[in-house]
Structures are given as C-alpha cells and as structure tokens.
Scaffold this motif. Structure first.
Motif, short mmCIF file in Angstrom:
data_model
loop_
_atom_site.label_atom_id
_atom_site.label_comp_id
_atom_site.label_asym_id
_atom_site.label_seq_id
_atom_site.Cartn_x
_atom_site.Cartn_y
_atom_site.Cartn_z
N GLU A 1 -11.37 64.99 -50.16
CA GLU A 1 -10.26 64.36 -49.43
C GLU A 1 -9.05 65.29 -49.26
OE1 GLU A 1 -10.24 61.15 -52.14
OE2 GLU A 1 -8.53 61.89 -53.28
N ALA A 2 -9.07 66.45 -49.99
CA ALA A 2 -7.94 67.38 -49.88
C ALA A 2 -8.17 68.43 -48.79
CB ALA A 2 -7.72 68.08 -51.21
N LEU A 3 -9.40 68.53 -48.29
CA LEU A 3 -9.72 69.61 -47.34
C LEU A 3 -9.44 69.21 -45.89
CD1 LEU A 3 -11.15 70.82 -49.81
CD2 LEU A 3 -12.99 71.55 -48.29
N THR A 4 -8.89 70.16 -45.13
CA THR A 4 -8.71 69.94 -43.70
C THR A 4 -10.05 70.16 -42.99
OG1 THR A 4 -8.25 72.25 -43.28
CG2 THR A 4 -6.35 70.85 -43.78
N LEU A 5 -10.09 69.78 -41.72
CA LEU A 5 -11.30 70.01 -40.92
C LEU A 5 -11.61 71.52 -40.86
CD1 LEU A 5 -13.51 69.04 -39.01
CD2 LEU A 5 -11.81 68.94 -37.19
N ALA A 6 -10.57 72.34 -40.70
CA ALA A 6 -10.77 73.79 -40.63
C ALA A 6 -11.37 74.31 -41.94
CB ALA A 6 -9.44 74.48 -40.33
N GLN A 7 -10.94 73.74 -43.06
CA GLN A 7 -11.49 74.17 -44.35
C GLN A 7 -12.95 73.73 -44.52
OE1 GLN A 7 -8.19 72.57 -46.70
NE2 GLN A 7 -7.81 74.62 -47.52
N PHE A 8 -13.27 72.52 -44.06
CA PHE A 8 -14.68 72.10 -44.10
C PHE A 8 -15.54 73.05 -43.26
CE2 PHE A 8 -13.57 67.82 -45.78
CZ PHE A 8 -14.56 67.72 -46.73
N ALA A 9 -14.99 73.47 -42.11
CA ALA A 9 -15.75 74.37 -41.23
C ALA A 9 -15.94 75.73 -41.92
CB ALA A 9 -15.02 74.54 -39.91
N GLU A 10 -14.89 76.21 -42.60
CA GLU A 10 -14.99 77.49 -43.31
C GLU A 10 -16.04 77.39 -44.43
OE1 GLU A 10 -11.18 78.85 -44.82
OE2 GLU A 10 -12.11 80.61 -45.76
N LEU A 11 -16.01 76.25 -45.14
CA LEU A 11 -16.97 76.03 -46.22
C LEU A 11 -18.40 76.02 -45.66
CD1 LEU A 11 -17.26 75.33 -49.26
CD2 LEU A 11 -17.07 72.92 -48.63
N ALA A 12 -18.57 75.34 -44.53
CA ALA A 12 -19.91 75.27 -43.92
C ALA A 12 -20.37 76.68 -43.54
CB ALA A 12 -19.88 74.36 -42.68
N ASP A 13 -19.48 77.48 -42.99
CA ASP A 13 -19.86 78.85 -42.60
C ASP A 13 -20.25 79.69 -43.82
OD1 ASP A 13 -19.56 78.26 -39.98
OD2 ASP A 13 -17.70 79.37 -39.67
N LEU A 14 -19.50 79.51 -44.93
CA LEU A 14 -19.82 80.27 -46.15
C LEU A 14 -21.17 79.83 -46.73
CD1 LEU A 14 -16.33 80.34 -47.91
CD2 LEU A 14 -17.62 82.32 -47.10
N LEU A 15 -21.45 78.52 -46.64
CA LEU A 15 -22.67 78.00 -47.28
C LEU A 15 -23.91 78.17 -46.40
CD1 LEU A 15 -21.24 74.78 -48.97
CD2 LEU A 15 -21.99 76.87 -50.10
N CYS A 16 -23.71 78.44 -45.13
CA CYS A 16 -24.91 78.56 -44.26
C CYS A 16 -25.49 79.96 -44.32
CB CYS A 16 -24.63 78.09 -42.83
SG CYS A 16 -24.00 79.34 -41.74
N SER A 17 -24.71 80.91 -44.82
CA SER A 17 -25.25 82.28 -44.81
C SER A 17 -25.97 82.58 -46.13
CB SER A 17 -24.14 83.28 -44.57
OG SER A 17 -23.06 82.99 -45.43
#
Ligand code: SAM
Length: 286
Positions: free
Chosen positions: A270-286
C-alpha cells in the motif's frame, strides 16, 4: 416520449408493464434530469461518438444518449426490459439494444461492427454488484475506448481515485490509474433513484490515456504483483509476493529487488506508487 428522468414518467411506465425489480441485477433507475444532464456534459457526447451503454434499464439515459450521440449500443441482461425499451426508444433510429450479459458479450466485436473498430465512449449507471469486473474487463480486453463515464457506488469511485498510503488505495486504484485518468464529476444521493439504493453514488469519468504514462516490460507480471500485494494487505510485500503461488518468487529475489529500489525490506504494497510497482515488475522479470 416524455423524459423518463422525471419520476412520474418512470413510475407510469413501470406500472404499465407491471415491472418487478430484480435485486440480483442491481436495478436502481435514475430519476433526476440534472444528474442525467451532468453525465452527458461530463462524457462530452457529440454526433461523432458511438456510445456503449451498459444496463439501459427502461432507457432513461439511453434517450439522452440517443439525442446527442451518432450511435448508441445498449447492452441489457434482463429480458423483461426489452419490450419496455422498444417503447421508450421507438423514436430513435440510432440505438441498438442487445439482450446480453456485458461480462460475456464480445465488446471488441461490437466496436468493430458498430464503429469500424474506432474508440467508443462507455456511459452507464452501472449495476453495483459487478462494477469492478466490468471496468477491469473493459481495460484488460483492450476494448478501444475514449472514455468511461459511469455512476458507481461512492466508495468505489473513491477507491479508483485513491493514492498510496490511503485506506482506499488498492488493486483497483492502480489498475484504473494505469489505463486512465480518473475524475469524480458528481456525487449523487440515493433519492435520485427508484428504488433508492442504500449507498451513496458518484459519477466518475475515466479518460483513457493515449500513451500510458507508466512503461513496464511485462504488463501481466505488473498486475499479478499488484493483485498479490493487496490480497494480503497487512503483510509485508516480501511475504505476500513470495507466498503467492502463481508468481514463483523467492523471498531473496523480492528482498534483492526492494533493496535495489532503496525500499525497506518490511515495506507494504500500500506504500508503493504505480511507478514503483512497474519498477519492481521490471526488476523481477529479468
Ligand atoms: N441505465 C438505467 C438507469 O440509469 O436508470 C438502469 C441502471 S441500473 C443501476 C443497472 C442496469 O444494468 C439494470 O437495468 C440491470 O438490469 C442491468 N444489468 C445488470 N447486470 C447486467 C449485466 N451483467 N449485463 C448487462 N446489463 C446488466
């Protein structure tokens, strides 16, 4: 035909057909001409527009749409309403009524047939029991849309607009804000409907982004992360993501990604912005 936005006209048509309200279909018919005008203004309907209306009911808003739009396609599940719509919409040759379930109907095909695949506007007084699935399926199925202007339960409108760290922030806020800009345009009290709902309502306009402001490598992973984070709202992100069976992520992978983002290992979704979720997704997909 006189506007159904006036309560007396709605009552007489309901009596004429001895219409029985179906609670399971979320039937609360709008009877307020000011609110109807406000919805038309917010949706900025012109003759250039093809409008999809979800749940026309007895055709109250459909009449307003038919006056302003080039074409209207109205999808109504309750077959008992079809003969009523034939009468209330008899004056309009630009309206198509489909007796279908909006969740099952192929809207992409309808948009192709009725508007040559060009973006449509969705306008509706939504049945509240399926608001979220309707909104999500419009976006996730990539229905070509200009905007979605809808009456929803007030709390749901608040969730769509909410930002990080607030109690209403969740998967719906992030999904809506990924695809569209949300703006509440009116609050509507229960006495504007027959029968009165036992919740407050709001009209919200979602203007679809032509280019999404947030770029992400794997959209499916982004939404899977968002869903998993808010499934277990009170848990830390590291716990909820590593517990989510469909993601197959280890605690270490999540912890390493959070560290790269300079986020605490005990941070919650609940503390993460949409941009942070997107950054997390990019880090975890590689
Ligand atoms: N548009 C009308 C008005 O403003 O007075 C009626 C709105 S009422 C809140 C919701 C309408 O959606 C009802 O007519 C109901 O029968 C219809 N509905 C409910 N579930 C539906 C579904 N799955 N697919 C299509 N229509 C549905």
């Amino acid at each position: 035909m006189a506007t159904l936005g006036i309560p007396q006209n709605t009552i007489s048509i309901l009596q004429k057909y001895q219409f029985v309200f179906q609670k399971k279909y979320g039937q609360n018919f709008l009877v307020d001409t000011h609110v109807l005008e406000k919805i038309m203004d917010a949706a900025e309907i012109t003759k250039e527009d093809c409008v999809v209306e979800i749940g026309p009911g007895i055709g109250t808003m459909t009449q307003y749409l038919a006056e302003r739009a080039g074409a209207v396609v109205a999808v109504e599940i309750d077959k008992k309403l079809i003969p009523i719509l034939e009468e209330t919409l008899a004056a309009y040759d630009n309206v198509t009524v489909l007796n279908e379930d909006i969740i099952k109907v192929d809207l992409n095909r309808i948009v192709e047939e009725k508007n040559g695949g060009r973006p449509v506007k969705v306008v509706a007084n939504l049945p509240y029991y399926i608001t979220t699935p309707i909104i999500m399926s419009l976006f996730e199925n990539r229905v070509p849309l200009k905007s979605v202007t809808v009456m929803v339960q007030k709390e749901v409108a608040e969730r769509m607009q909410a930002g990080p760290g607030t109690k209403n922030y969740g998967a719906l806020s992030l999904a809506v804000q990924y695809y569209a800009k949300p703006e509440v345009v009116a609050n509507v009290p229960p006495n504007c409907f027959i029968p009165r709902p036992n919740v407050g309502s709001a009209v919200i306009r979602l203007t679809r982004y032509e280019e999404y402001p947030i770029a992400v490598k794997d959209e499916n992973l982004l939404f899977a992360l968002i869903r998993a984070s808010f499934n277990q709202r009170r848990k830390t992100l590291a716990n909820s993501l590593s517990n989510a069976g469909n993601l197959s992520l280890s605690r270490e992978q999540v912890a390493a990604a959070l560290e790269k983002m300079q986020l605490s290992s005990t941070v919650r979704g609940e503390a993460l912005t949409l941009a942070q979720f997107a950054e997390l997704a990019d880090l975890l997909c590689s």
